[in-house]
Design a protein around this motif. Structure first.
Motif, PDB file in Angstrom:
ATOM      1  N   LEU A  28       0.893  -1.034   0.009  1.00 57.08           N
ATOM      2  CA  LEU A  28      -0.149  -0.079  -0.156  1.00 57.08           C
ATOM      3  C   LEU A  28       0.838   1.268  -0.069  1.00 57.08           C
ATOM      4  O   LEU A  28       0.763   2.324  -0.701  1.00 57.08           O
ATOM      5  CB  LEU A  28      -0.581   0.044   1.336  1.00 57.08           C
ATOM      6  CG  LEU A  28      -2.060  -1.140   1.327  1.00 57.08           C
ATOM      7  CD1 LEU A  28      -2.794  -0.932   2.684  1.00 57.08           C
ATOM      8  CD2 LEU A  28      -3.042  -0.972   0.257  1.00 57.08           C
ATOM      9  N   SER A  29       1.869   1.146   0.935  1.00 60.28           N
ATOM     10  CA  SER A  29       2.778   2.232   0.878  1.00 60.28           C
ATOM     11  C   SER A  29       3.473   2.822  -0.356  1.00 60.28           C
ATOM     12  O   SER A  29       3.666   3.913  -0.588  1.00 60.28           O
ATOM     13  CB  SER A  29       3.652   2.327   2.024  1.00 60.28           C
ATOM     14  OG  SER A  29       2.945   2.263   3.328  1.00 60.28           O
ATOM     15  N   ARG A  30       4.066   1.561  -1.002  1.00 59.45           N
ATOM     16  CA  ARG A  30       4.997   1.515  -2.162  1.00 59.45           C
ATOM     17  C   ARG A  30       4.046   1.883  -3.493  1.00 59.45           C
ATOM     18  O   ARG A  30       4.748   2.578  -4.246  1.00 59.45           O
ATOM     19  CB  ARG A  30       5.739   0.175  -2.254  1.00 59.45           C
ATOM     20  CG  ARG A  30       6.686   0.062  -1.339  1.00 59.45           C
ATOM     21  CD  ARG A  30       7.217  -1.371  -1.572  1.00 59.45           C
ATOM     22  NE  ARG A  30       7.831  -1.622  -2.628  1.00 59.45           N
ATOM     23  CZ  ARG A  30       8.323  -2.874  -2.942  1.00 59.45           C
ATOM     24  NH1 ARG A  30       8.423  -3.639  -2.047  1.00 59.45           N
ATOM     25  NH2 ARG A  30       8.851  -3.072  -4.139  1.00 59.45           N
ATOM     26  N   GLY A  35      -5.840   5.548   0.034  1.00 61.92           N
ATOM     27  CA  GLY A  35      -7.225   5.073  -0.197  1.00 61.92           C
ATOM     28  C   GLY A  35      -7.724   3.912  -0.804  1.00 61.92           C
ATOM     29  O   GLY A  35      -6.914   3.797  -1.825  1.00 61.92           O
ATOM     30  N   GLY A  36      -8.764   3.501  -0.469  1.00 63.70           N
ATOM     31  CA  GLY A  36      -9.162   2.387  -1.424  1.00 63.70           C
ATOM     32  C   GLY A  36      -9.967   1.252  -0.723  1.00 63.70           C
ATOM     33  O   GLY A  36     -10.258   1.616   0.680  1.00 63.70           O
ATOM     34  N   LEU A  37     -10.632   0.277  -1.276  1.00 61.03           N
ATOM     35  CA  LEU A  37     -11.641  -0.364  -0.578  1.00 61.03           C
ATOM     36  C   LEU A  37     -10.879  -1.934  -0.808  1.00 61.03           C
ATOM     37  O   LEU A  37     -10.786  -2.517  -1.788  1.00 61.03           O
ATOM     38  CB  LEU A  37     -13.076  -0.323  -1.090  1.00 61.03           C
ATOM     39  CG  LEU A  37     -14.250  -1.194  -0.715  1.00 61.03           C
ATOM     40  CD1 LEU A  37     -14.402  -0.876   0.841  1.00 61.03           C
ATOM     41  CD2 LEU A  37     -15.283  -0.770  -1.738  1.00 61.03           C
ATOM     42  N   ILE A  38     -11.100  -2.581   0.524  1.00 51.57           N
ATOM     43  CA  ILE A  38     -10.432  -3.711   0.774  1.00 51.57           C
ATOM     44  C   ILE A  38     -11.639  -4.863   1.262  1.00 51.57           C
ATOM     45  O   ILE A  38     -11.941  -4.686   2.323  1.00 51.57           O
ATOM     46  CB  ILE A  38      -9.224  -4.184   1.319  1.00 51.57           C
ATOM     47  CG1 ILE A  38      -8.162  -3.324   0.645  1.00 51.57           C
ATOM     48  CG2 ILE A  38      -8.968  -5.678   1.551  1.00 51.57           C
ATOM     49  CD1 ILE A  38      -6.831  -3.415   1.404  1.00 51.57           C
ATOM     50  N   GLN A  79       0.016   6.609   9.644  1.00 50.88           N
ATOM     51  CA  GLN A  79       0.914   7.416   8.613  1.00 50.88           C
ATOM     52  C   GLN A  79       0.381   7.146   7.146  1.00 50.88           C
ATOM     53  O   GLN A  79       0.753   8.285   6.442  1.00 50.88           O
ATOM     54  CB  GLN A  79       2.377   6.503   8.273  1.00 50.88           C
ATOM     55  CG  GLN A  79       3.077   6.174   9.817  1.00 50.88           C
ATOM     56  CD  GLN A  79       4.016   5.020   9.447  1.00 50.88           C
ATOM     57  OE1 GLN A  79       4.090   4.378   8.788  1.00 50.88           O
ATOM     58  NE2 GLN A  79       4.854   5.046  10.702  1.00 50.88           N
ATOM     59  N   LEU A  80      -0.342   6.154   6.621  1.00 51.69           N
ATOM     60  CA  LEU A  80      -1.008   6.212   5.562  1.00 51.69           C
ATOM     61  C   LEU A  80      -2.352   7.197   5.240  1.00 51.69           C
ATOM     62  O   LEU A  80      -2.840   7.459   4.300  1.00 51.69           O
ATOM     63  CB  LEU A  80      -1.454   4.953   4.977  1.00 51.69           C
ATOM     64  CG  LEU A  80      -1.837   4.515   3.530  1.00 51.69           C
ATOM     65  CD1 LEU A  80      -0.478   4.836   2.758  1.00 51.69           C
ATOM     66  CD2 LEU A  80      -2.431   3.290   3.465  1.00 51.69           C
ATOM     67  N   GLY A  81      -2.768   7.660   6.525  1.00 46.80           N
ATOM     68  CA  GLY A  81      -3.732   8.433   6.709  1.00 46.80           C
ATOM     69  C   GLY A  81      -5.154   7.686   7.548  1.00 46.80           C
ATOM     70  O   GLY A  81      -4.718   7.054   8.424  1.00 46.80           O
ATOM     71  N   ARG A  82      -6.460   8.014   6.944  1.00 48.58           N
ATOM     72  CA  ARG A  82      -7.499   7.276   7.771  1.00 48.58           C
ATOM     73  C   ARG A  82      -7.722   5.963   7.423  1.00 48.58           C
ATOM     74  O   ARG A  82      -7.728   5.738   6.315  1.00 48.58           O
ATOM     75  CB  ARG A  82      -8.640   8.238   7.589  1.00 48.58           C
ATOM     76  CG  ARG A  82      -9.709   7.890   8.290  1.00 48.58           C
ATOM     77  CD  ARG A  82     -10.888   9.090   8.138  1.00 48.58           C
ATOM     78  NE  ARG A  82     -12.031   8.570   9.017  1.00 48.58           N
ATOM     79  CZ  ARG A  82     -13.339   8.944   8.256  1.00 48.58           C
ATOM     80  NH1 ARG A  82     -13.412   9.762   7.234  1.00 48.58           N
ATOM     81  NH2 ARG A  82     -14.404   8.330   8.951  1.00 48.58           N
ATOM     82  N   ILE A  83      -8.063   4.922   8.426  1.00 50.43           N
ATOM     83  CA  ILE A  83      -8.544   3.750   7.979  1.00 50.43           C
ATOM     84  C   ILE A  83      -9.825   3.533   8.920  1.00 50.43           C
ATOM     85  O   ILE A  83      -9.914   3.752   9.880  1.00 50.43           O
ATOM     86  CB  ILE A  83      -7.363   2.532   8.485  1.00 50.43           C
ATOM     87  CG1 ILE A  83      -5.890   2.887   7.676  1.00 50.43           C
ATOM     88  CG2 ILE A  83      -7.944   1.336   8.006  1.00 50.43           C
ATOM     89  CD1 ILE A  83      -4.776   2.057   8.394  1.00 50.43           C
ATOM     90  N   LEU A 111      -8.839   4.445   3.661  1.00 52.44           N
ATOM     91  CA  LEU A 111      -8.765   3.242   3.249  1.00 52.44           C
ATOM     92  C   LEU A 111      -9.564   2.158   4.115  1.00 52.44           C
ATOM     93  O   LEU A 111      -9.871   2.516   5.316  1.00 52.44           O
ATOM     94  CB  LEU A 111      -7.144   2.591   3.773  1.00 52.44           C
ATOM     95  CG  LEU A 111      -7.184   1.023   3.722  1.00 52.44           C
ATOM     96  CD1 LEU A 111      -7.157   0.671   2.239  1.00 52.44           C
ATOM     97  CD2 LEU A 111      -5.879   0.696   4.388  1.00 52.44           C
ATOM     98  N   CYS A 112     -10.522   1.517   3.309  1.00 54.69           N
ATOM     99  CA  CYS A 112     -11.837   0.915   4.227  1.00 54.69           C
ATOM    100  C   CYS A 112     -11.304  -0.733   4.124  1.00 54.69           C
ATOM    101  O   CYS A 112     -11.270  -0.983   3.063  1.00 54.69           O
ATOM    102  CB  CYS A 112     -13.178   1.251   3.526  1.00 54.69           C
ATOM    103  SG  CYS A 112     -13.580   2.950   3.877  1.00 54.69           S
TER     104      CYS A 112
END
Length: 164
Positions: A28-30, A35-38, A79-83, A111-112
């Motif tokens: 995800l970081s690389r 954001g996105g949906l998993i 670090q990546l933001g909101r989860i 990221l959900c």
């Protein structure tokens, strides 16, 4: 560039599941995607929450990661933001997602992670990535299936070695 649409992994024990979650965090970081949906699919006890907890911690969240079984959603900042971590197991009707404001959670940059996504069928959009976890007794097999360009970018950024 060849697009990656599927990756198979095997985990023997909780530590291996957490290591796979750390690899997902590195991907995800690389990837450069925010954001996105998993979707996380699997039977009770397959390891959906363990994987989610490992991913959230690997993305830098320092506190306790609670199962959202009774609250439906837990919100974290790292670090990546909101989860946002959802568990829809106890959802009675997919329309309940509309009442809780699901569209606000599915905002760009968030990221959900959604456990039991089948309970939200008809309301949830297509996942960027589906993670299907099969319980093989002493181990787990994970199939990571990209459904969008974002999901493909995540799988293409998957590190060969486990993240440390």
């Amino acid at each position: 560039m060849l697009s990656v649409t599927e990756k198979l992994c095997k985990a023997v024990g909780e530590a291996a599941m957490l290591a796979l979650a750390a690899q997902m965090a590195a991907a995800l970081s690389r990837s450069g995607q925010s954001g996105g949906l998993i979707f996380l699919e699997g039977t009770l006890g397959a390891g959906k929450t363990t994987f989610s907890r490992g991913l959230i911690h690997a993305l830098g969240y320092q506190g306790a990661v609670k199962s959202p079984t009774y609250t439906l959603v837990e919100d974290y900042t790292c670090q990546l933001g909101r989860i946002c971590h959802f568990d829809l197991y106890r959802l009675g009707d997919p329309e309940e997602l509309e009442f809780m404001g699901i569209r606000d959670y599915l905002d760009d940059g968030v990221l959900c992670l959604i456990e039991w996504p089948d309970k939200g069928r008809g309301v949830l959009p297509e996942a960027d990535l589906e993670i299907r976890i099969e319980d093989l007794g002493d181990s787990r097999e994970l199939a990571l299936i990209a459904r969008t360009a974002t999901g493909q970018a995540w799988l293409a950024a998957w590190p060969e070695e486990p993240a440390s």
